[in-house]
Design a protein around this motif. Structure first.
Motif, PDB file in Angstrom:
ATOM      1  N   GLY A  18       0.786  -1.231   0.000  1.00 31.58           N
ATOM      2  CA  GLY A  18       0.000   0.000   0.000  1.00 31.58           C
ATOM      3  C   GLY A  18       0.819   1.283   0.000  1.00 31.58           C
ATOM      4  O   GLY A  18       0.372   2.311  -0.518  1.00 31.58           O
ATOM      5  N   LEU A  19       2.045   1.244   0.581  1.00 33.31           N
ATOM      6  CA  LEU A  19       2.864   2.462   0.590  1.00 33.31           C
ATOM      7  C   LEU A  19       3.093   2.988  -0.826  1.00 33.31           C
ATOM      8  O   LEU A  19       3.035   4.201  -1.073  1.00 33.31           O
ATOM      9  N   VAL A  22      -0.014   4.772  -1.954  1.00 32.33           N
ATOM     10  CA  VAL A  22      -0.207   6.058  -1.277  1.00 32.33           C
ATOM     11  C   VAL A  22       0.760   7.101  -1.842  1.00 32.33           C
ATOM     12  O   VAL A  22       0.382   8.242  -2.117  1.00 32.33           O
ATOM     13  N   HIS A 167       3.060   3.616   8.233  1.00 32.76           N
ATOM     14  CA  HIS A 167       2.161   2.763   7.450  1.00 32.76           C
ATOM     15  C   HIS A 167       2.107   1.372   8.033  1.00 32.76           C
ATOM     16  O   HIS A 167       1.157   0.630   7.794  1.00 32.76           O
ATOM     17  N   ASN A 168       3.151   0.999   8.741  1.00 34.06           N
ATOM     18  CA  ASN A 168       3.172  -0.334   9.320  1.00 34.06           C
ATOM     19  C   ASN A 168       4.227  -0.399  10.417  1.00 34.06           C
ATOM     20  O   ASN A 168       5.423  -0.321  10.141  1.00 34.06           O
ATOM     21  N   VAL A 217      -2.145   5.697   9.500  1.00 35.75           N
ATOM     22  CA  VAL A 217      -3.049   5.725   8.363  1.00 35.75           C
ATOM     23  C   VAL A 217      -4.512   5.389   8.658  1.00 35.75           C
ATOM     24  O   VAL A 217      -5.287   5.196   7.726  1.00 35.75           O
ATOM     25  N   ASN A 250      -6.337   6.716   5.016  1.00 38.71           N
ATOM     26  CA  ASN A 250      -5.925   6.816   3.611  1.00 38.71           C
ATOM     27  C   ASN A 250      -7.127   6.956   2.689  1.00 38.71           C
ATOM     28  O   ASN A 250      -8.218   6.484   2.997  1.00 38.71           O
ATOM     29  N   ARG A 304      -0.521  -9.549   0.159  1.00 40.21           N
ATOM     30  CA  ARG A 304       0.766 -10.101   0.556  1.00 40.21           C
ATOM     31  C   ARG A 304       0.443 -11.311   1.425  1.00 40.21           C
ATOM     32  O   ARG A 304      -0.481 -11.262   2.232  1.00 40.21           O
ATOM     33  N   GLN A 308       0.571 -10.983   9.089  1.00 45.86           N
ATOM     34  CA  GLN A 308      -0.289  -9.817   9.323  1.00 45.86           C
ATOM     35  C   GLN A 308      -1.698 -10.014   8.774  1.00 45.86           C
ATOM     36  O   GLN A 308      -2.680  -9.570   9.356  1.00 45.86           O
ATOM     37  N   LYS A 309      -1.785 -10.673   7.620  1.00 41.91           N
ATOM     38  CA  LYS A 309      -3.046 -10.675   6.878  1.00 41.91           C
ATOM     39  C   LYS A 309      -4.054 -11.721   7.354  1.00 41.91           C
ATOM     40  O   LYS A 309      -5.159 -11.800   6.834  1.00 41.91           O
ATOM     41  N   GLU A 381      -4.153  -4.265  10.754  1.00 41.61           N
ATOM     42  CA  GLU A 381      -4.198  -3.612   9.448  1.00 41.61           C
ATOM     43  C   GLU A 381      -4.190  -2.100   9.639  1.00 41.61           C
ATOM     44  O   GLU A 381      -5.206  -1.495   9.948  1.00 41.61           O
ATOM     45  N   PRO A 382      -3.018  -1.481   9.474  1.00 44.04           N
ATOM     46  CA  PRO A 382      -2.922  -0.030   9.692  1.00 44.04           C
ATOM     47  C   PRO A 382      -4.019   0.742   8.955  1.00 44.04           C
ATOM     48  O   PRO A 382      -4.700   1.566   9.536  1.00 44.04           O
ATOM     49  N   CYS A 383      -4.176   0.489   7.675  1.00 45.00           N
ATOM     50  CA  CYS A 383      -5.325   1.036   6.966  1.00 45.00           C
ATOM     51  C   CYS A 383      -5.968  -0.051   6.126  1.00 45.00           C
ATOM     52  O   CYS A 383      -7.081  -0.458   6.347  1.00 45.00           O
ATOM     53  N   GLY A 384      -5.219  -0.541   5.125  1.00 45.29           N
ATOM     54  CA  GLY A 384      -5.794  -1.478   4.166  1.00 45.29           C
ATOM     55  C   GLY A 384      -6.399  -0.684   3.031  1.00 45.29           C
ATOM     56  O   GLY A 384      -7.147   0.273   3.251  1.00 45.29           O
ATOM     57  N   LEU A 385      -6.028  -1.045   1.826  1.00 46.76           N
ATOM     58  CA  LEU A 385      -6.592  -0.370   0.653  1.00 46.76           C
ATOM     59  C   LEU A 385      -7.592  -1.275  -0.051  1.00 46.76           C
ATOM     60  O   LEU A 385      -8.575  -0.815  -0.622  1.00 46.76           O
TER      61      LEU A 385
HETATM   62  C1  GLC Z   1       0.941  -0.672   5.044  1.00 47.02           C
HETATM   63  C2  GLC Z   1      -0.209  -1.327   5.786  1.00 47.02           C
HETATM   64  C3  GLC Z   1      -1.548  -1.154   5.118  1.00 47.02           C
HETATM   65  C4  GLC Z   1      -1.730   0.265   4.606  1.00 47.02           C
HETATM   66  C5  GLC Z   1      -0.562   0.643   3.709  1.00 47.02           C
HETATM   67  C6  GLC Z   1      -0.680   2.055   3.146  1.00 47.02           C
HETATM   68  O1  GLC Z   1       1.596  -1.494   4.164  1.00 47.02           O
HETATM   69  O2  GLC Z   1       0.039  -2.703   6.016  1.00 47.02           O
HETATM   70  O3  GLC Z   1      -2.582  -1.452   6.033  1.00 47.02           O
HETATM   71  O4  GLC Z   1      -2.930   0.364   3.881  1.00 47.02           O
HETATM   72  O5  GLC Z   1       0.630   0.576   4.431  1.00 47.02           O
HETATM   73  O6  GLC Z   1      -0.774   3.043   4.142  1.00 47.02           O
END
Ligand code: GLC
Ligand code: ADP
Length: 476
Positions: A18-19, A22, A167-168, A217, A250, A304, A308-309, A381-385
């Motif tokens: 996801g980084l 973003v 992000h993580n 995020v 995000n 991935r 974590q997932k 899951e910090p955010c998850g897209l």
């Molecule tokens: C990280 C996190 C994910 C997030 C992404 C973008 O890889 O695992 O949850 O959406 O960064 O911020």
């Protein structure tokens, strides 16, 4: 305001998660909000291929630590975003994953590779910047650029404020104590207020100490990381800095991810033409060798493959899921044990389970469109897209209530007021019960339509989050 965005990934050229997404989508959104944003990123082979003529705008002679000499090149992304490409052959001219060699292990010199990236980010935010363009705020992302605020504290004189986005928290950039010298940091940086972390040198810890502001995020993840259970050893520090810690959810790139125009799809649809999604389901089934049928729901995963997932939960109840009946498609790569377990699952259920190991952007889009529901049982899951891509594609997500998943997915009840399915405990039985609930609702097509439309109606674009970042930059 001038904003320097420092990142180790940027889609579509270099993306492991996801980084990368973003870093590709937030800067143009900030530019639309009036900011002059430039993105600093290593000149990896993929970027060198995309911008072969990028001119050098500054030479960076070897100075601090063990850093080799480097140069800054400039280029403009197709969407108009100015890029500053950090060219250092010894550090970045390597094929494949930006962090790992082909043996799956971290590159042995990652401290220097991302130390240099952090140092140059700090340099451009300092009184010693070689560029005429001066930044007001330096925005760093994850451990790979987290050392920049540390350089601004111990080595350079800051001209700009710094923001560090987590992000993580699982990736902290931990290295041996000897790295202090190769990173060109003075002995006083080896302290509780500096980069020292239980006898190791931690990029992330140093950044969290010295960034003027910290964001993460999603609002829920911002709370979770301040607890000892989810703080991954940094909860105390994050609580100590909680007055400068904000959770900003995000957004997603609503042009790249738009089912009415997506170039990866043979058929397009919107909320008013959801019946066409059935054609994409059969295209996907055909493509992957699944039985072509609409008599059962097709569930999907794009991820991935890492602890974590929470996909071990899915593996543990997958046979029961298929017996509902239901079909399953999984696209992912990562942990070898998980890859093998999913391969075996597919062998056990020919025609009902399809597993693709690898990274495939086009297939990811077709899956989001062609499946009925998306499974994301993350342990954290910090955010998850992907759950937001799913919502936009009329594909209700099934998620565990954690981090950004808890902030974006609302559980469907009998009146179908939600937009997906949510469960709490990371246990196979809970996931299975939720999958069963989803399969039941799927068979009640009127309610299911409403659920799909609820998800599609929400605005997950970057407009609002970008404005929140602008307000933060202004406040700083
Ligand atoms: C990280 C996190 C994910 C997030 C992404 C973008 O890889 O695992 O949850 O959406 O960064 O911020
Ligand atoms: P994370 O950054 O933790 O991996 P996110 O949900 O924030 O999780 O972002 C993951 C991104 O990577 C999404 O754009 C997703 O579609 C993409 N992705 C992950 N695995 C694959 C894969 N095997 N093939 C294609 N895209 C993938």
């Amino acid at each position: 305001m001038n904003i320097l965005f420092a990142t180790s990934e940027i889609a579509p050229w270099v993306k492991t998660g996801g980084l990368g997404d973003v870093a590709a989508a937030l800067p143009p959104a900030l530019r639309r909000a009036g900011m002059d944003v430039r993105v600093l990123v290593p000149f990896y082979p993929a970027l060198a291929a995309a911008f072969p003529d990028a001119p050098i705008v500054a030479e960076l002679p070897a100075t601090a630590g063990a850093f080799p000499g480097a140069a800054l090149r400039s280029a403009t992304a197709p969407d108009g975003t100015p890029l500053l490409l950090l060219d250092c052959m010894a550090c970045y001219t390597r094929s494949g994953n930006p962090y790992l060699g082909s043996d799956g292990r971290d590159w042995h010199d990652n401290a220097v590779r991302f130390g240099l990236l952090s140092y140059v980010a700090a340099l451009l935010a300092s009184t010693a910047s070689p560029l005429a363009w001066q930044t007001d705020v330096l925005h760093c992302h994850d451990w790979q650029t987290a050392l920049a605020p540390v350089y601004l504290r111990y080595v350079l004189k800051a001209r700009a404020k710094s923001v560090l986005t987590i992000h993580n928290l699982a990736f902290q950039g931990l290295f041996g104590a000897h790295s202090l010298r190769e990173l060109g940091l003075p002995p006083q940086a080896w302290s509780m207020e500096g980069v020292e972390y239980y006898g190791h040198l931690s990029f992330l810890k140093g950044g969290l100490q010295h960034a003027d502001h910290i964001t993460t995020v999603s609002p829920t993840y911002a709370r979770e990381i301040q607890t000892d259970t989810d703080g991954m050893g940094l909860a105390g520090l994050l609580r100590y800095r909680s007055h400068v810690l904000t959770g900003i959810l995000n957004g997603i790139d609503t042009e790249q991810w738009d089912p009415s125009t997506d170039p990866h799809l043979p058929v397009h649809y919107k909320a008013s033409s959801l019946a066409r999604k059935d054609d994409l389901k059969s295209t996907l089934q055909q493509t992957l060798g699944l039985a072509v049928t609409n008599d059962r729901p097709l569930f999907g995963v794009v991820s991935r493959l890492s602890g974590q997932k929470g996909l071990d939960l899915l593996l543990a109840c997958a046979d029961e899921l298929i017996a509902l009946p239901a079909q399953l498609v999984v696209l992912g790569s990562g942990d070898a044990a998980l890859e093998n377990a999913f391969r075996e699952l597919a062998l056990r259920h020919p025609g009902q389970v399809a597993v693709k190991i690898g990274f495939d952007e086009g297939l990811a889009h077709l899956i989001e469109a062609g499946i009925d529901a998306f499974i994301m049982p993350s342990r954290f899951e910090p955010c998850g897209l992907n759950q937001m891509y799913s919502l936009r594609y009329g594909t209700p997500p099934i998620v565990r209530a954690t981090g950004g998943l808890a902030d974006t997915v609302i559980d469907a009840d009998d009146k179908s007021l939600g937009n997906g399915f949510v469960f709490s405990r990371a246990e196979p039985a809970e996931l299975l019960a939720t999958l069963r609930r989803a399969a039941d609702l799927w068979s009640r097509s009127r309610l299911w339509r409403q659920l799909q439309k609820n998800g599609m109606a929400a605005d997950h674009s970057w407009d609002q989050p970008a404005q929140t970042y602008v307000n933060l930059y202004r406040a700083l």
